[in-house]
Write a protein that holds these residues in place. Structure first.
Motif, PDB file in Angstrom:
ATOM      1  N   THR A  79      56.820  81.342  23.281  1.00  0.00           N
ATOM      2  CA  THR A  79      56.413  80.178  24.060  1.00  0.00           C
ATOM      3  C   THR A  79      54.935  80.287  24.393  1.00  0.00           C
ATOM      4  O   THR A  79      54.438  81.376  24.693  1.00  0.00           O
ATOM      5  CB  THR A  79      57.226  80.088  25.369  1.00  0.00           C
ATOM      6  OG1 THR A  79      58.623  80.107  25.053  1.00  0.00           O
ATOM      7  CG2 THR A  79      56.897  78.813  26.135  1.00  0.00           C
ATOM      8  N   TYR A  80      54.256  79.152  24.339  1.00  0.00           N
ATOM      9  CA  TYR A  80      52.824  79.134  24.606  1.00  0.00           C
ATOM     10  C   TYR A  80      52.523  78.096  25.672  1.00  0.00           C
ATOM     11  O   TYR A  80      53.181  77.055  25.747  1.00  0.00           O
ATOM     12  CB  TYR A  80      52.033  78.812  23.335  1.00  0.00           C
ATOM     13  CG  TYR A  80      52.185  79.863  22.258  1.00  0.00           C
ATOM     14  CD1 TYR A  80      51.237  80.864  22.099  1.00  0.00           C
ATOM     15  CD2 TYR A  80      53.298  79.855  21.414  1.00  0.00           C
ATOM     16  CE1 TYR A  80      51.372  81.825  21.116  1.00  0.00           C
ATOM     17  CE2 TYR A  80      53.446  80.826  20.437  1.00  0.00           C
ATOM     18  CZ  TYR A  80      52.481  81.804  20.294  1.00  0.00           C
ATOM     19  OH  TYR A  80      52.631  82.769  19.336  1.00  0.00           O
ATOM     20  N   ARG A  81      51.523  78.380  26.498  1.00  0.00           N
ATOM     21  CA  ARG A  81      51.149  77.479  27.583  1.00  0.00           C
ATOM     22  C   ARG A  81      49.671  77.109  27.463  1.00  0.00           C
ATOM     23  O   ARG A  81      48.817  77.985  27.328  1.00  0.00           O
ATOM     24  CB  ARG A  81      51.397  78.139  28.938  1.00  0.00           C
ATOM     25  CG  ARG A  81      50.989  77.275  30.126  1.00  0.00           C
ATOM     26  CD  ARG A  81      51.230  77.968  31.459  1.00  0.00           C
ATOM     27  NE  ARG A  81      52.654  78.116  31.719  1.00  0.00           N
ATOM     28  CZ  ARG A  81      53.269  79.289  31.839  1.00  0.00           C
ATOM     29  NH1 ARG A  81      52.585  80.413  31.706  1.00  0.00           N
ATOM     30  NH2 ARG A  81      54.558  79.345  32.074  1.00  0.00           N
ATOM     31  N   LEU A  82      49.391  75.818  27.504  1.00  0.00           N
ATOM     32  CA  LEU A  82      48.008  75.359  27.522  1.00  0.00           C
ATOM     33  C   LEU A  82      47.432  75.593  28.917  1.00  0.00           C
ATOM     34  O   LEU A  82      48.060  75.223  29.913  1.00  0.00           O
ATOM     35  CB  LEU A  82      47.933  73.871  27.188  1.00  0.00           C
ATOM     36  CG  LEU A  82      48.367  73.476  25.776  1.00  0.00           C
ATOM     37  CD1 LEU A  82      48.508  71.961  25.674  1.00  0.00           C
ATOM     38  CD2 LEU A  82      47.372  73.975  24.746  1.00  0.00           C
ATOM     39  N   THR A  83      46.276  76.230  28.984  1.00  0.00           N
ATOM     40  CA  THR A  83      45.627  76.494  30.263  1.00  0.00           C
ATOM     41  C   THR A  83      44.152  76.123  30.189  1.00  0.00           C
ATOM     42  O   THR A  83      43.575  76.040  29.105  1.00  0.00           O
ATOM     43  CB  THR A  83      45.735  77.980  30.657  1.00  0.00           C
ATOM     44  OG1 THR A  83      45.028  78.776  29.697  1.00  0.00           O
ATOM     45  CG2 THR A  83      47.189  78.435  30.718  1.00  0.00           C
ATOM     46  N   ARG A  84      43.567  75.919  31.350  1.00  0.00           N
ATOM     47  CA  ARG A  84      42.141  75.581  31.419  1.00  0.00           C
ATOM     48  C   ARG A  84      41.294  76.691  30.806  1.00  0.00           C
ATOM     49  O   ARG A  84      40.397  76.436  30.010  1.00  0.00           O
ATOM     50  CB  ARG A  84      41.736  75.358  32.867  1.00  0.00           C
ATOM     51  CG  ARG A  84      40.235  75.138  33.048  1.00  0.00           C
ATOM     52  CD  ARG A  84      39.807  75.074  34.497  1.00  0.00           C
ATOM     53  NE  ARG A  84      40.135  73.799  35.119  1.00  0.00           N
ATOM     54  CZ  ARG A  84      41.151  73.605  35.955  1.00  0.00           C
ATOM     55  NH1 ARG A  84      41.939  74.632  36.273  1.00  0.00           N
ATOM     56  NH2 ARG A  84      41.388  72.416  36.488  1.00  0.00           N
ATOM     57  N   ARG A  85      41.581  77.938  31.174  1.00  0.00           N
ATOM     58  CA  ARG A  85      40.786  79.061  30.682  1.00  0.00           C
ATOM     59  C   ARG A  85      40.884  79.198  29.168  1.00  0.00           C
ATOM     60  O   ARG A  85      39.878  79.439  28.493  1.00  0.00           O
ATOM     61  CB  ARG A  85      41.256  80.369  31.343  1.00  0.00           C
ATOM     62  CG  ARG A  85      40.429  81.583  30.949  1.00  0.00           C
ATOM     63  CD  ARG A  85      40.895  82.821  31.651  1.00  0.00           C
ATOM     64  NE  ARG A  85      42.247  83.189  31.261  1.00  0.00           N
ATOM     65  CZ  ARG A  85      42.862  84.300  31.676  1.00  0.00           C
ATOM     66  NH1 ARG A  85      42.263  85.107  32.520  1.00  0.00           N
ATOM     67  NH2 ARG A  85      44.087  84.583  31.272  1.00  0.00           N
ATOM     68  N   ARG A  86      42.102  78.995  28.629  1.00  0.00           N
ATOM     69  CA  ARG A  86      42.277  79.126  27.186  1.00  0.00           C
ATOM     70  C   ARG A  86      41.562  78.000  26.446  1.00  0.00           C
ATOM     71  O   ARG A  86      40.988  78.212  25.370  1.00  0.00           O
ATOM     72  CB  ARG A  86      43.763  79.121  26.845  1.00  0.00           C
ATOM     73  CG  ARG A  86      44.079  79.662  25.471  1.00  0.00           C
ATOM     74  CD  ARG A  86      43.669  81.106  25.371  1.00  0.00           C
ATOM     75  NE  ARG A  86      44.204  81.701  24.163  1.00  0.00           N
ATOM     76  CZ  ARG A  86      43.972  82.951  23.809  1.00  0.00           C
ATOM     77  NH1 ARG A  86      43.214  83.723  24.564  1.00  0.00           N
ATOM     78  NH2 ARG A  86      44.485  83.441  22.697  1.00  0.00           N
ATOM     79  N   LEU A  87      41.599  76.807  27.023  1.00  0.00           N
ATOM     80  CA  LEU A  87      40.907  75.680  26.396  1.00  0.00           C
ATOM     81  C   LEU A  87      39.406  75.929  26.367  1.00  0.00           C
ATOM     82  O   LEU A  87      38.750  75.696  25.352  1.00  0.00           O
ATOM     83  CB  LEU A  87      41.209  74.383  27.144  1.00  0.00           C
ATOM     84  CG  LEU A  87      40.440  73.152  26.648  1.00  0.00           C
ATOM     85  CD1 LEU A  87      40.800  72.844  25.200  1.00  0.00           C
ATOM     86  CD2 LEU A  87      40.700  71.948  27.531  1.00  0.00           C
ATOM     87  N   HIS A  88      38.849  76.408  27.467  1.00  0.00           N
ATOM     88  CA  HIS A  88      37.419  76.701  27.502  1.00  0.00           C
ATOM     89  C   HIS A  88      37.062  77.804  26.504  1.00  0.00           C
ATOM     90  O   HIS A  88      35.987  77.776  25.900  1.00  0.00           O
ATOM     91  CB  HIS A  88      37.004  77.112  28.918  1.00  0.00           C
ATOM     92  CG  HIS A  88      37.043  75.983  29.898  1.00  0.00           C
ATOM     93  ND1 HIS A  88      36.843  76.158  31.253  1.00  0.00           N
ATOM     94  CD2 HIS A  88      37.257  74.649  29.721  1.00  0.00           C
ATOM     95  CE1 HIS A  88      36.937  74.991  31.859  1.00  0.00           C
ATOM     96  NE2 HIS A  88      37.194  74.061  30.955  1.00  0.00           N
ATOM     97  N   ALA A 100      38.308  69.824  29.374  1.00  0.00           N
ATOM     98  CA  ALA A 100      37.223  69.894  28.387  1.00  0.00           C
ATOM     99  C   ALA A 100      35.907  69.414  28.982  1.00  0.00           C
ATOM    100  O   ALA A 100      34.836  69.951  28.667  1.00  0.00           O
ATOM    101  CB  ALA A 100      37.585  69.073  27.155  1.00  0.00           C
ATOM    102  N   SER A 101      35.965  68.394  29.844  1.00  0.00           N
ATOM    103  CA  SER A 101      34.736  67.858  30.438  1.00  0.00           C
ATOM    104  C   SER A 101      34.075  68.858  31.377  1.00  0.00           C
ATOM    105  O   SER A 101      32.879  68.763  31.663  1.00  0.00           O
ATOM    106  CB  SER A 101      35.041  66.561  31.192  1.00  0.00           C
ATOM    107  OG  SER A 101      35.853  66.806  32.335  1.00  0.00           O
ATOM    108  N   GLU A 102      34.829  69.825  31.864  1.00  0.00           N
ATOM    109  CA  GLU A 102      34.280  70.834  32.766  1.00  0.00           C
ATOM    110  C   GLU A 102      33.456  71.876  32.015  1.00  0.00           C
ATOM    111  O   GLU A 102      32.550  72.482  32.590  1.00  0.00           O
ATOM    112  CB  GLU A 102      35.407  71.544  33.522  1.00  0.00           C
ATOM    113  CG  GLU A 102      36.226  70.640  34.422  1.00  0.00           C
ATOM    114  CD  GLU A 102      37.459  71.337  34.957  1.00  0.00           C
ATOM    115  OE1 GLU A 102      38.144  70.752  35.797  1.00  0.00           O
ATOM    116  OE2 GLU A 102      37.745  72.481  34.518  1.00  0.00           O
ATOM    117  N   TYR A 103      33.781  72.076  30.738  1.00  0.00           N
ATOM    118  CA  TYR A 103      33.116  73.131  29.974  1.00  0.00           C
ATOM    119  C   TYR A 103      31.651  72.774  29.734  1.00  0.00           C
ATOM    120  O   TYR A 103      31.332  71.679  29.297  1.00  0.00           O
ATOM    121  CB  TYR A 103      33.817  73.334  28.633  1.00  0.00           C
ATOM    122  CG  TYR A 103      33.195  74.413  27.785  1.00  0.00           C
ATOM    123  CD1 TYR A 103      33.400  75.747  28.093  1.00  0.00           C
ATOM    124  CD2 TYR A 103      32.390  74.103  26.700  1.00  0.00           C
ATOM    125  CE1 TYR A 103      32.827  76.755  27.332  1.00  0.00           C
ATOM    126  CE2 TYR A 103      31.812  75.100  25.941  1.00  0.00           C
ATOM    127  CZ  TYR A 103      32.041  76.423  26.256  1.00  0.00           C
ATOM    128  OH  TYR A 103      31.454  77.413  25.506  1.00  0.00           O
TER     129      TYR A 103
END
Length: 206
Positions: free
Chosen positions: A19-28, A64-67
């Motif tokens: 199982t995988y979870r999308l996270t803010r840190r991983r997206l950045h 994404a807009s935060e990065y």
């Protein structure tokens, strides 16, 4: 598919089914690798056979807009004894100065990447440069660059798992990625994934 998931999402431990979870840190982290949100959405839609839910799409776009709202970069300071000397250097066509950012009338900042070339030109022009810059003229081979990139990627992922700061700048990763040929980049991804898989397995068995 699992490799691509590993690049954009955190693996949830203690699950019978991976199982995988999308996270803010991983997206950045994915954005630092040059992966765009639209590419992530296209991958998820291709694997699931259905559109990404609107709430998930909205959250990804917000993250994404935060990065990149805050950046840090390494620079080298070029300092002269007088403001007149600095003006002379800035207008000396022999130096062909790259983009510089004035700090004050006697100091400007130069990209760390451009610094070795600028130092060499200043020395040749006879300005009597006193510099403690390390020699940056040696060129790394594609194999050396790939090995360095693998080490950086593995270290970055391990630090994320341990929730500690890796202190690896996104600019360093981008510089390495730009210098690595496409074939070598594929080997980097494969070697990174294999190394992390072995590490996870040995940690589980320990």
């Amino acid at each position: 598919a699992r490799f691509q998931l590993w690049r954009i999402a955190d693996e949830v431990n203690n699950q019978t089914v991976p199982t995988y979870r999308l996270t803010r840190r991983r997206l950045h982290s994915a954005q630092a690798r040059g992966i765009r949100v639209d590419e992530i959405e296209a991958f998820l839609e291709a694997q699931t056979g259905r559109p990404v839910p609107q709430n998930v799409r909205t959250t990804l776009c917000e993250w994404a807009s935060e990065y990149g709202r805050v950046t840090m970069r390494r620079v080298v300071l070029l300092e002269t004894d007088t403001s007149a000397t600095m003006e002379q250097i800035r207008h000396d066509r022999r130096l062909r100065l790259p983009e510089i950012v004035p700090v004050n009338e006697r100091v400007v900042s130069i990209s760390a990447v451009d610094a070795p070339v600028v130092a060499e030109r200043i020395q040749k022009a006879g300005y009597g440069l006193a510099s403690n810059l390390a020699d940056g003229s040696e060129v790394l081979s594609d194999r050396d660059l790939a090995t360095l990139m693998i080490a950086v990627e593995v270290y970055q992922e391990v630090c994320q798992v341990l929730d500690i700061d890796s202190e690896i700048s996104s600019s360093l990763r981008r510089r390495l990625q730009k210098q690595i040929p496409e074939k070598a980049a594929m080997r980097v991804d494969q070697a990174t994934q294999q190394t992390l898989s072995v590490l996870r397995r040995r940690l589980r068995d320990a």
